[in-house]
Design a protein around this motif. Structure first.
Motif: not given
Length: 89
Positions: A52-72
């Motif tokens: 709706a805001l024509q933006c990236s997830l990174n922009s919306l949450i203000g963080a770099d989520v290109s390399q998410p880190m997940f636990s096992e």
């Protein structure tokens, strides 16, 4: 995220009603997000807001989520979800 939603909504010239309609949620929910009164939106709402805001997830949450880190444990849950619902889910 809350400040970004407000600023981006204003940049696009959208009212609360218009953004809520685009994101598929209520006007009061958008208002609560902008004022940090709703602190735990669903992933589906976050993605709808990005659209709706024509933006990236990174922009919306203000963080770099290109390399998410997940636990096992989180990865096991994601894998189980994919097996049950398929890759598109």
């Amino acid at each position: 995220m809350s400040t970004y939603i407000y600023v981006r909504r204003k940049e696009l010239g959208l009212s609360l009603d218009a953004l809520a309609e685009r994101a598929g949620c209520s006007k009061s929910h958008v208002w609560a997000l902008e004022r940090r009164q709703s602190k735990n939106p669903t992933l589906w709402l976050i993605l709808a807001l990005c659209d709706a805001l024509q933006c990236s997830l990174n922009s919306l949450i203000g963080a770099d989520v290109s390399q998410p880190m997940f636990s096992e444990r989180e990865m096991a849950l994601i894998d189980a979800h994919r097996r049950i619902f398929g890759e598109a889910a």
